[in-house]
Design a protein around this motif. Structure first.
Motif, PDB file in Angstrom:
ATOM      1  N   GLU A  75       0.814  -1.210   0.000  1.00 49.37           N
ATOM      2  CA  GLU A  75       0.000   0.000   0.000  1.00 49.37           C
ATOM      3  C   GLU A  75       0.854   1.269   0.000  1.00 49.37           C
ATOM      4  N   ASP A  76       2.079   1.192   0.558  1.00 46.75           N
ATOM      5  CA  ASP A  76       2.920   2.391   0.607  1.00 46.75           C
ATOM      6  C   ASP A  76       3.586   2.692  -0.726  1.00 46.75           C
ATOM      7  N   GLY A  77       3.387   1.785  -1.701  1.00 44.45           N
ATOM      8  CA  GLY A  77       3.911   2.031  -3.034  1.00 44.45           C
ATOM      9  C   GLY A  77       5.325   1.561  -3.265  1.00 44.45           C
ATOM     10  N   ASP A  78       6.016   1.115  -2.215  1.00 37.09           N
ATOM     11  CA  ASP A  78       7.370   0.605  -2.364  1.00 37.09           C
ATOM     12  C   ASP A  78       7.323  -0.852  -2.814  1.00 37.09           C
ATOM     13  N   PHE A  79       8.182  -1.203  -3.753  1.00 35.28           N
ATOM     14  CA  PHE A  79       8.196  -2.567  -4.259  1.00 35.28           C
ATOM     15  C   PHE A  79       8.982  -3.491  -3.326  1.00 35.28           C
ATOM     16  N   ARG A  80       8.490  -4.722  -3.180  1.00 35.10           N
ATOM     17  CA  ARG A  80       9.169  -5.749  -2.402  1.00 35.10           C
ATOM     18  C   ARG A  80       9.398  -6.956  -3.308  1.00 35.10           C
ATOM     19  N   ILE A  81      10.664  -7.328  -3.484  1.00 35.99           N
ATOM     20  CA  ILE A  81      11.013  -8.423  -4.391  1.00 35.99           C
ATOM     21  C   ILE A  81      10.772  -9.753  -3.689  1.00 35.99           C
ATOM     22  N   ILE A  82      10.048 -10.662  -4.359  1.00 37.82           N
ATOM     23  CA  ILE A  82       9.750 -11.959  -3.750  1.00 37.82           C
ATOM     24  C   ILE A  82      10.421 -13.122  -4.480  1.00 37.82           C
ATOM     25  N   SER A  83      10.864 -12.917  -5.703  1.00 43.90           N
ATOM     26  CA  SER A  83      11.644 -13.938  -6.414  1.00 43.90           C
ATOM     27  C   SER A  83      12.366 -13.274  -7.577  1.00 43.90           C
ATOM     28  N   GLY A  84      13.306 -14.023  -8.153  1.00 42.49           N
ATOM     29  CA  GLY A  84      14.110 -13.469  -9.229  1.00 42.49           C
ATOM     30  C   GLY A  84      15.489 -13.044  -8.770  1.00 42.49           C
ATOM     31  N   PHE A  85      15.762 -13.252  -7.469  1.00 43.03           N
ATOM     32  CA  PHE A  85      17.058 -12.835  -6.927  1.00 43.03           C
ATOM     33  C   PHE A  85      18.064 -13.975  -6.879  1.00 43.03           C
ATOM     34  N   ALA A  86      17.687 -15.140  -7.374  1.00 44.10           N
ATOM     35  CA  ALA A  86      18.603 -16.288  -7.331  1.00 44.10           C
ATOM     36  C   ALA A  86      19.483 -16.320  -8.571  1.00 44.10           C
ATOM     37  N   ASN A  87      20.257 -15.285  -8.737  1.00 44.04           N
ATOM     38  CA  ASN A  87      21.377 -15.357  -9.674  1.00 44.04           C
ATOM     39  C   ASN A  87      22.551 -14.701  -8.962  1.00 44.04           C
ATOM     40  N   VAL A  88      23.748 -15.212  -9.220  1.00 42.54           N
ATOM     41  CA  VAL A  88      24.899 -14.843  -8.395  1.00 42.54           C
ATOM     42  C   VAL A  88      25.259 -13.367  -8.503  1.00 42.54           C
ATOM     43  N   PHE A  89      24.779 -12.685  -9.537  1.00 47.56           N
ATOM     44  CA  PHE A  89      25.115 -11.282  -9.722  1.00 47.56           C
ATOM     45  C   PHE A  89      24.029 -10.339  -9.217  1.00 47.56           C
ATOM     46  N   PHE A  90      22.979 -10.880  -8.618  1.00 49.92           N
ATOM     47  CA  PHE A  90      21.886 -10.023  -8.167  1.00 49.92           C
ATOM     48  C   PHE A  90      22.384  -9.079  -7.074  1.00 49.92           C
ATOM     49  N   ASP A  91      21.976  -7.821  -7.167  1.00 45.22           N
ATOM     50  CA  ASP A  91      22.384  -6.800  -6.205  1.00 45.22           C
ATOM     51  C   ASP A  91      21.131  -6.164  -5.616  1.00 45.22           C
ATOM     52  N   CYS A  92      20.856  -6.448  -4.341  1.00 47.17           N
ATOM     53  CA  CYS A  92      19.638  -5.939  -3.722  1.00 47.17           C
ATOM     54  C   CYS A  92      19.722  -4.439  -3.440  1.00 47.17           C
ATOM     55  N   CYS A  93      20.903  -3.848  -3.616  1.00 51.41           N
ATOM     56  CA  CYS A  93      21.050  -2.402  -3.411  1.00 51.41           C
ATOM     57  C   CYS A  93      21.014  -1.627  -4.730  1.00 51.41           C
ATOM     58  N   ARG A  94      20.601  -2.285  -5.762  1.00 53.67           N
ATOM     59  CA  ARG A  94      20.518  -1.626  -7.073  1.00 53.67           C
ATOM     60  C   ARG A  94      19.510  -0.480  -7.014  1.00 53.67           C
ATOM     61  N   GLU A  95      19.814   0.599  -7.691  1.00 51.54           N
ATOM     62  CA  GLU A  95      18.919   1.749  -7.708  1.00 51.54           C
ATOM     63  C   GLU A  95      18.083   1.811  -8.982  1.00 51.54           C
ATOM     64  N   ASP A  96      18.550   1.167 -10.039  1.00 52.27           N
ATOM     65  CA  ASP A  96      17.858   1.275 -11.320  1.00 52.27           C
ATOM     66  C   ASP A  96      17.477  -0.117 -11.827  1.00 52.27           C
ATOM     67  N   TYR A  97      16.176  -0.376 -11.901  1.00 49.27           N
ATOM     68  CA  TYR A  97      15.669  -1.639 -12.436  1.00 49.27           C
ATOM     69  C   TYR A  97      15.005  -1.437 -13.793  1.00 49.27           C
ATOM     70  N   SER A  98      15.300  -0.339 -14.452  1.00 52.58           N
ATOM     71  CA  SER A  98      14.588   0.004 -15.678  1.00 52.58           C
ATOM     72  C   SER A  98      14.873  -0.962 -16.826  1.00 52.58           C
ATOM     73  N   LYS A  99      15.990  -1.694 -16.755  1.00 50.31           N
ATOM     74  CA  LYS A  99      16.322  -2.639 -17.817  1.00 50.31           C
ATOM     75  C   LYS A  99      15.801  -4.047 -17.536  1.00 50.31           C
ATOM     76  N   PHE A 100      15.150  -4.230 -16.395  1.00 55.66           N
ATOM     77  CA  PHE A 100      14.681  -5.551 -15.998  1.00 55.66           C
ATOM     78  C   PHE A 100      13.229  -5.764 -16.407  1.00 55.66           C
ATOM     79  N   ASN A 101      12.866  -7.020 -16.643  1.00 54.33           N
ATOM     80  CA  ASN A 101      11.467  -7.391 -16.789  1.00 54.33           C
ATOM     81  C   ASN A 101      10.938  -7.728 -15.403  1.00 54.33           C
ATOM     82  N   VAL A 102       9.980  -6.972 -14.935  1.00 56.32           N
ATOM     83  CA  VAL A 102       9.490  -7.108 -13.573  1.00 56.32           C
ATOM     84  C   VAL A 102       8.036  -7.568 -13.592  1.00 56.32           C
TER      85      VAL A 102
END
Length: 211
Positions: A75-102
């Motif tokens: 409800e607060d509008g902030d996104f919470r990632i629930i899957s898709g982070f299981a790759n060794v290069f995933f960075d949870c501190c990334r600021e730009d997800y514009s190139k990702f399919n979400v």
């Protein structure tokens, strides 16, 4: 709008579509609390390939962006990632997800459903990527973190024994036990007292008695 149906278990749900996150900031895009145990489990593993290799410097962004990410928008509008982070290069501190399919999932998902989605995601990926030299760590962490009912559902047993890991991987039980013993020795060495510190303390105590 594009709809996606994934047809197994709890994944039998309708996602709201593929969205683009334009320069989403760190404070607004985080791992969902219920998915954190699965996230931490995956990123503590010893993987088959070394992600720190300089050969991956140019390709890590390409590899990461090719993986779809599933999110919930509370409800607060902030996104919470629930899957898709299981790759060794995933960075949870990334600021730009514009190139990702979400993929945006329903807001009505419960924490238990989020946890199950996250664990199925990381277990599926870990079965393809964990080094055989890290099997003991895999066994230890999955016993510690993964819900027992989900372990039962996926592996047919709530207790993940060395024998079961050996059967699942084709790696010898003796080899897994050797990893376990090696880890125990390492932990024991790490817990050894600082001898120099103890000697200094003993000398101070003796000097005080002589005064």
């Amino acid at each position: 709008m594009l709809y996606l149906v994934v047809s197994h278990g709890i994944f039998e749900m309708l996602f709201n579509g593929i969205i683009k996150l334009k320069h989403k900031k760190v404070m607004g895009t985080k791992i969902h609390d219920a998915a954190k145990p699965a996230y931490e489990f995956y990123h503590k593993q010893r993987h088959l390939f070394d992600k720190s290799s300089h050969l991956f410097i140019e390709s890590r962004e390409i590899i990461s962006a090719s993986q779809p990410i599933c999110v919930i928008e509370p409800e607060d509008g902030d996104f919470r990632i629930i899957s898709g982070f299981a790759n060794v290069f995933f960075d949870c501190c990334r600021e730009d997800y514009s190139k990702f399919n979400v993929l945006r999932s329903p807001k009505s998902l419960t924490d238990d459903e989020v946890s199950t989605i996250a664990w199925k995601h990381v277990i599926s990926t870990s079965l393809n990527s964990i080094s055989q030299h890290g099997l003991h760590k895999w066994q230890t962490l999955i016993k510690k973190s993964c819900p027992a009912d989900l372990r039962k559902q996926i592996f047919g047993a709530s207790q993940i024994s060395q024998s079961l890991v050996a059967e699942l991987t084709g790696f010898s039980r003796g080899g897994i036990a050797k990893q376990f013993n090696s880890e125990k020795v390492k932990q024991k060495d790490n817990n050894l007292p600082d001898i120099a510190h103890e000697l200094a303390a003993a000398l101070r105590h003796r000097n005080q008695e002589e005064l």
